[in-house]
Design a protein around this motif. Structure first.
Motif, PDB file in Angstrom:
ATOM      1  N   PHE A   1       6.475   4.080   1.273  1.00 33.07           N
ATOM      2  CA  PHE A   1       6.472   5.521   1.546  1.00 33.07           C
ATOM      3  C   PHE A   1       7.200   6.311   0.467  1.00 33.07           C
ATOM      4  O   PHE A   1       7.634   7.431   0.698  1.00 33.07           O
ATOM      5  CB  PHE A   1       7.076   5.793   2.921  1.00 33.07           C
ATOM      6  N   GLY A   2       7.380   5.727  -0.695  1.00 31.79           N
ATOM      7  CA  GLY A   2       7.909   6.515  -1.808  1.00 31.79           C
ATOM      8  C   GLY A   2       9.367   6.258  -2.073  1.00 31.79           C
ATOM      9  O   GLY A   2      10.056   5.585  -1.321  1.00 31.79           O
ATOM     10  N   ASN A   3       9.810   6.792  -3.203  1.00 28.73           N
ATOM     11  CA  ASN A   3      11.154   6.504  -3.685  1.00 28.73           C
ATOM     12  C   ASN A   3      12.202   7.082  -2.767  1.00 28.73           C
ATOM     13  O   ASN A   3      12.010   8.110  -2.137  1.00 28.73           O
ATOM     14  CB  ASN A   3      11.347   7.073  -5.094  1.00 28.73           C
ATOM     15  N   GLN A   4      13.336   6.408  -2.758  1.00 24.83           N
ATOM     16  CA  GLN A   4      14.480   6.921  -2.018  1.00 24.83           C
ATOM     17  C   GLN A   4      15.171   7.991  -2.858  1.00 24.83           C
ATOM     18  O   GLN A   4      14.922   8.135  -4.050  1.00 24.83           O
ATOM     19  CB  GLN A   4      15.443   5.789  -1.720  1.00 24.83           C
TER      20      GLN A   4
ATOM     21  N   GLU B   1       3.048  12.139  11.478  1.00 22.06           N
ATOM     22  CA  GLU B   1       3.875  13.003  10.632  1.00 22.06           C
ATOM     23  C   GLU B   1       5.297  12.466  10.594  1.00 22.06           C
ATOM     24  O   GLU B   1       5.818  11.990  11.600  1.00 22.06           O
ATOM     25  CB  GLU B   1       3.901  14.433  11.209  1.00 22.06           C
ATOM     26  N   GLY B   2       5.916  12.536   9.434  1.00 22.26           N
ATOM     27  CA  GLY B   2       7.297  12.076   9.337  1.00 22.26           C
ATOM     28  C   GLY B   2       7.710  12.018   7.877  1.00 22.26           C
ATOM     29  O   GLY B   2       6.864  11.893   6.990  1.00 22.26           O
ATOM     30  N   ASP B   3       8.998  12.118   7.661  1.00 22.44           N
ATOM     31  CA  ASP B   3       9.539  12.141   6.300  1.00 22.44           C
ATOM     32  C   ASP B   3      10.050  10.733   5.982  1.00 22.44           C
ATOM     33  O   ASP B   3      11.239  10.482   5.903  1.00 22.44           O
ATOM     34  CB  ASP B   3      10.674  13.174   6.229  1.00 22.44           C
ATOM     35  N   TYR B   4       9.111   9.788   5.832  1.00 18.66           N
ATOM     36  CA  TYR B   4       9.498   8.396   5.606  1.00 18.66           C
ATOM     37  C   TYR B   4       9.797   8.168   4.125  1.00 18.66           C
ATOM     38  O   TYR B   4       9.154   8.757   3.261  1.00 18.66           O
ATOM     39  CB  TYR B   4       8.374   7.446   6.027  1.00 18.66           C
ATOM     40  N   THR B   5      10.776   7.311   3.859  1.00 16.31           N
ATOM     41  CA  THR B   5      10.987   6.847   2.483  1.00 16.31           C
ATOM     42  C   THR B   5      11.160   5.333   2.520  1.00 16.31           C
ATOM     43  O   THR B   5      11.536   4.766   3.544  1.00 16.31           O
ATOM     44  CB  THR B   5      12.249   7.459   1.837  1.00 16.31           C
ATOM     45  N   GLY B   6      10.861   4.701   1.397  1.00 14.83           N
ATOM     46  CA  GLY B   6      11.093   3.264   1.278  1.00 14.83           C
ATOM     47  C   GLY B   6       9.951   2.440   1.865  1.00 14.83           C
ATOM     48  O   GLY B   6       8.861   2.948   2.129  1.00 14.83           O
ATOM     49  N   TYR B   7      10.238   1.162   2.072  1.00 14.47           N
ATOM     50  CA  TYR B   7       9.216   0.197   2.479  1.00 14.47           C
ATOM     51  C   TYR B   7       9.232  -0.003   3.987  1.00 14.47           C
ATOM     52  O   TYR B   7      10.290   0.022   4.612  1.00 14.47           O
ATOM     53  CB  TYR B   7       9.459  -1.134   1.777  1.00 14.47           C
TER      54      TYR B   7
ATOM     55  N   ALA C   1       0.855  -1.192   0.000  1.00  9.88           N
ATOM     56  CA  ALA C   1       0.000   0.000   0.000  1.00  9.88           C
ATOM     57  C   ALA C   1       0.891   1.241   0.000  1.00  9.88           C
ATOM     58  O   ALA C   1       1.840   1.319   0.778  1.00  9.88           O
ATOM     59  CB  ALA C   1      -0.894   0.005   1.240  1.00  9.88           C
ATOM     60  N   ASP C   2       0.570   2.197  -0.887  1.00 12.17           N
ATOM     61  CA  ASP C   2       1.323   3.469  -0.898  1.00 12.17           C
ATOM     62  C   ASP C   2       0.780   4.360   0.211  1.00 12.17           C
ATOM     63  O   ASP C   2      -0.406   4.697   0.216  1.00 12.17           O
ATOM     64  CB  ASP C   2       1.155   4.170  -2.252  1.00 12.17           C
ATOM     65  N   LEU C   3       1.643   4.756   1.136  1.00  9.52           N
ATOM     66  CA  LEU C   3       1.226   5.595   2.263  1.00  9.52           C
ATOM     67  C   LEU C   3       2.146   6.808   2.355  1.00  9.52           C
ATOM     68  O   LEU C   3       3.242   6.819   1.780  1.00  9.52           O
ATOM     69  CB  LEU C   3       1.293   4.804   3.584  1.00  9.52           C
ATOM     70  N   GLN C   4       1.691   7.808   3.119  1.00  9.46           N
ATOM     71  CA  GLN C   4       2.500   9.009   3.364  1.00  9.46           C
ATOM     72  C   GLN C   4       2.344   9.415   4.812  1.00  9.46           C
ATOM     73  O   GLN C   4       1.263   9.226   5.400  1.00  9.46           O
ATOM     74  CB  GLN C   4       1.988  10.167   2.494  1.00  9.46           C
ATOM     75  N   GLY C   5       3.376  10.024   5.384  1.00 14.35           N
ATOM     76  CA  GLY C   5       3.306  10.531   6.748  1.00 14.35           C
ATOM     77  C   GLY C   5       2.252  11.623   6.857  1.00 14.35           C
ATOM     78  O   GLY C   5       2.080  12.427   5.951  1.00 14.35           O
ATOM     79  N   GLY C   6       1.526  11.625   7.995  1.00 15.12           N
ATOM     80  CA  GLY C   6       0.550  12.671   8.263  1.00 15.12           C
ATOM     81  C   GLY C   6      -0.798  12.471   7.586  1.00 15.12           C
ATOM     82  O   GLY C   6      -1.698  13.294   7.769  1.00 15.12           O
TER      83      GLY C   6
END
Ligand SMILES: [Ca+2]
Ligand SMILES: [Ca+2]
Ligand SMILES: [Ca+2]
Ligand SMILES: [Ca+2]
Length: 519
Positions: free
Chosen positions: A442-445, A404-410, A344-349
């Motif tokens: 959480f998106g590309n590195q 909230e957070g600046d996560y990247t990757g799986y 699942a594609d997710l994002q912080g916040g």
């Protein structure tokens, strides 16, 4: 005679008795133990008894003699270590001389006394073991400066006691006495390591595919300073590379003090979870001090809890964003289902809706995401806590928010359901329930850009390799790996490398930019 000396292992109990009466006791310090006693008269012998746990009891008789003749024994000594650190103590690697005082405890004069000093301790080498004390009057002492000399091994352990045997003679009689001296040395030891991956995923672990500095703390547990301590980290593990190929200095480490050194370490991307790699730290210090420690670098795995779901407990449906596991989701073997190939594609916040369903009544469902990617689900990572799935086979929806957070990757998503409510736990076995794992993306590195304008210039029999920083570095740069003919030479932080004193030949060079996420 007002004292008696016994050499016994440390911790042994020594007792001296005459005619059944105790005249002195002592606990051995491991060297020569002096026990104060009242002067004794013949004819009864003194019995020496030494006892220690797990040792046979030692017992021996000592004759008490009338002190009619001369008797010369060791009285005192002063250590002359002026050629060493001049602190008056016997230290590792020192050359030592004794100012030796011998005493005549007999009733008659001792004439032409000479004394030989020996030791069967492997950590000392006697270089001058003969001294002449001449005539010693009864109850008098004679001191000979620098009477004996010996060297101390650089490897003597800290607090190790060395016994010396003094054999004195006037040509007619022989008298044996003992002295014991405690040696001092540094004792440098690996204490701990820390992975500094704040520029990477910041979980404090060296993850597969990650490159990060490892800070090693070294402690001096000895009683003396270790000088110019240098650490070198190596490994034979095929999955781990130590990019820092040069020894790292830690300067002097005082007794009880610590120091650190840093090595950049890289882990191959395909290391399986639960793998351990051996690393070897070699420590060296001045005067021949060495220490080697092997420690383990762990690549941890998640816990995989069990539960019983054959009656329908747990999940028979789960959906979140692109994940749709509503059909064909039955009871997993041992109650654990690995659906980490569902992403699942997710994002912080952001807020998200999950849909889930159980095949049994009264389930309590919880959801975690391992946001810090440390292979544990901390209490801060539980995003749905004990949601009630009351009715069997009914689809329930609920909303959760990713912090909230600046996560990247799986990242790993874990859901667990169990029958009735006990506190949710990401790892413990449930009697009735189930666990399912999924993946959040959480998106590309960050893009890992290469260095620019790499050039190699030959100067005499050396090669100077130069380059410029990457055009756009949106990840944190650790340094540059320099390769010659595909063999790593070193990691450097500057923009040039000097490859000195090469035999004639043809060489190819490669320079890569090294980031936490790779090179
Ligand atoms: Ca000394
Ligand atoms: Ca990491
Ligand atoms: Ca299931
Ligand atoms: Ca975690």
């Amino acid at each position: 005679e007002s004292s008696f000396s016994v050499i016994a292992p440390a911790g042994a109990f020594i007792s001296l008795t005459v005619n059944g009466e105790i005249i002195g006791t002592a606990m051995s310090n491991g060297g020569s133990t002096n026990i104060a006693i009242e002067p004794q008269l013949p004819p009864n012998p003194m019995v020496v008894t030494v006892t220690k746990q797990n040792y046979y009891r030692y017992e021996s008789n000592v004759d008490i003699i009338s002190p009619s003749g001369p008797c010369v024994i060791a009285d005192s000594f002063v250590i002359n270590d002026a050629s060493g650190n001049n602190n008056g103590l016997m230290d590792y690697g020192e050359s030592i001389m004794f100012h030796m005082t011998m005493k005549n405890v007999g009733m008659a004069a001792a004439n032409n006394v000479s004394t030989t000093m020996t030791s069967n301790n492997a950590y000392v080498t006697i270089t001058n073991g003969n001294a002449y004390f001449g005539n010693i009057a009864p109850n008098s002492t004679v001191t000979v400066n620098n009477a004996f000399s010996f060297t101390v091994s650089p490897n003597i352990p800290d607090s190790h006691a060395v016994s010396f045997i003094l054999n004195s003679t006037d040509g007619a009689d022989n008298w044996i006495s003992y002295i014991s001296i405690v040696g001092h040395a540094p004792n440098i030891k690996f204490k701990q390591y820390v992975i500094n991956d704040e520029g990477g995923n910041g979980n404090g672990l060296l993850d597969p595919g990650e490159i990060a500095p490892m800070t090693i703390t070294v402690e001096n547990q000895g009683s003396l300073t270790a000088y110019n301590v240098v650490g070198m980290l190596t490994t034979t593990d095929p999955n781990v590379t130590i990019l820092t190929s040069q020894p790292q200095s830690m300067d002097d480490i005082n007794a009880g003090g610590t120091s650190t050194c840093e090595f950049i370490v890289s882990a191959s991307a395909n290391i399986p979870a639960g793998y351990t790699a051996d690393l070897t730290l070699n420590l060296n210090a001045d005067f021949g001090v060495t220490q080697q420690t092997t420690f383990y670098l762990l690549f941890p795995d998640y816990c995989y809890p069990t539960a019983k779901c054959s009656l329908g407990d747990g999940f028979n449906g789960f959906a979140l964003e692109q994940i749709n596991n509503m059909t064909g989701n039955g009871c997993s073997p041992n109650g654990y289902g690995d659906y980490t190939n569902m992403v699942a594609d997710l994002q912080g916040g952001q807020k998200y809706t999950v849909q889930w369903r159980s095949g049994f009544s009264n389930q309590r469902a919880s959801l975690w995401i391992d946001l810090n990617d440390n292979k544990e689900f901390e209490s801060s990572e539980i995003l749905i806590n004990e949601f009630e799935l009351l009715t069997p086979n009914q689809v329930y929806s609920t909303i959760f928010t990713v912090p909230e957070g600046d996560y990247t990757g799986y990242r790993r998503i874990r859901i667990r359901a169990h029958f009735h409510n006990t506190p949710p736990h990401p790892c413990v076995a449930y009697v009735y329930g189930e666990t399912e794992d999924y993946t959040a993306n959480f998106g590309n590195q960050a893009t890992l850009a290469p260095p620019q304008n790499v050039a190699a210039n030959v100067i005499g029999d050396s090669v100077v390799v130069t380059w410029q920083a990457p055009a756009r570095a949106d990840a944190t740069l650790l340094g540059y790996n320099v390769y010659r003919n595909n063999i790593l030479l070193d990691i450097v932080t500057g923009n040039e490398y000097f490859d000195l004193d090469l035999p004639a030949g043809t060489y190819s060079y490669e320079v890569t930019a090294v980031y936490y996420q790779g090179e």
